[in-house]
Design a protein around this motif. Sequence first.
Motif, PDB file in Angstrom:
ATOM      1  N   VAL A   1       0.847  -1.203   0.000  1.00  0.00           N
ATOM      2  CA  VAL A   1       0.000   0.000   0.000  1.00  0.00           C
ATOM      3  C   VAL A   1       0.884   1.255   0.000  1.00  0.00           C
ATOM      4  O   VAL A   1       1.819   1.356   0.796  1.00  0.00           O
ATOM      5  CB  VAL A   1      -0.939   0.013   1.218  1.00  0.00           C
ATOM      6  N   GLU A   2       0.567   2.198  -0.854  1.00  0.00           N
ATOM      7  CA  GLU A   2       1.299   3.488  -0.908  1.00  0.00           C
ATOM      8  C   GLU A   2       0.360   4.585  -0.429  1.00  0.00           C
ATOM      9  O   GLU A   2      -0.782   4.688  -0.888  1.00  0.00           O
ATOM     10  CB  GLU A   2       1.754   3.767  -2.342  1.00  0.00           C
ATOM     11  N   VAL A   3       0.863   5.395   0.505  1.00  0.00           N
ATOM     12  CA  VAL A   3       0.053   6.518   1.021  1.00  0.00           C
ATOM     13  C   VAL A   3       0.360   7.786   0.209  1.00  0.00           C
ATOM     14  O   VAL A   3       1.515   8.140   0.022  1.00  0.00           O
ATOM     15  CB  VAL A   3       0.340   6.774   2.513  1.00  0.00           C
ATOM     16  N   TYR A   4      -0.678   8.443  -0.253  1.00  0.00           N
ATOM     17  CA  TYR A   4      -0.483   9.739  -0.940  1.00  0.00           C
ATOM     18  C   TYR A   4      -1.531  10.720  -0.401  1.00  0.00           C
ATOM     19  O   TYR A   4      -2.473  10.331   0.293  1.00  0.00           O
ATOM     20  CB  TYR A   4      -0.606   9.572  -2.454  1.00  0.00           C
ATOM     21  N   TYR A   5      -1.306  12.024  -0.707  1.00  0.00           N
ATOM     22  CA  TYR A   5      -2.215  13.056  -0.180  1.00  0.00           C
ATOM     23  C   TYR A   5      -2.965  13.728  -1.327  1.00  0.00           C
ATOM     24  O   TYR A   5      -2.407  13.982  -2.400  1.00  0.00           O
ATOM     25  CB  TYR A   5      -1.438  14.109   0.607  1.00  0.00           C
ATOM     26  N   GLU A   6      -4.195  14.012  -1.046  1.00  0.00           N
ATOM     27  CA  GLU A   6      -5.044  14.658  -2.046  1.00  0.00           C
ATOM     28  C   GLU A   6      -5.660  15.925  -1.443  1.00  0.00           C
ATOM     29  O   GLU A   6      -6.084  15.932  -0.279  1.00  0.00           O
ATOM     30  CB  GLU A   6      -6.145  13.696  -2.473  1.00  0.00           C
TER      31      GLU A   6
END
Length: 245
Positions: free
Chosen positions: A178-183
Amino acid sequence: MATAKLNQIIAVEKGVKSKSFAELTEAHHLLLKPALLSGISRSYQPKDDEGEQLPPESTKVQVKAEEVLRKTAATLTRLFDVTATKDWANCVARADVKVDGTVLLEDVPVTYLLFLEKQLTDLHTFVKKLPVLDAAESWAQDVSSDSWKTDPVQTYRTKRVPRNHVKAEATEKHPAQVEVYYEDVTIGYWTTVKFSGALPARRVNELLDRVEKLQQAVKFAREEANGTEVDDRQVGEAVFGFLFG
């Protein structure tokens, strides 16, 4: 009694003042030099005929106070007369101030016209420096605040929210990748209206035009008033006849 125009008297007044001041200063300095006011005459007489003969000695008085007084009175009489002529004339020299053919001020004394000229110069500087609305914005009058305002502009308020991106599903042998990114997610709206107490450029230009028109009108009126025929006043002789007579 001789007559002249007020502007002619004004033209010569400065020169007469300068000349009078220079001559009065010179007279004052002369009277402070005792040697120039002093004279002597002496002769030598030997005791007997066989005694030494010496030539006579003499020094003439070079400055006479009464003569200096006469010259000073003559110099200052011209100044007193010119100034009196101007000041008496200022009591009668008047003109109307007309703007676009309409009389704005009637029968104004020349001394007040000079005052107006000075005040209008200061007012021109004042008006020229009035704050002007930012030309990059569109402004409309706001009656409730007695100022100017822009149209409402809506902007978004956002918040960075973390999201998970599954790169690889879990298997029996491996956990999920799982890769965490910000939106950036919109969470609200700002509605902005700018207000200003400055003036539109056209208003400032209109005010400048009015000041400049009045400046021109006052100058014309001053020239007209300064063209008034005036009587040559002779008061210096009476003054110095009393002072130095």
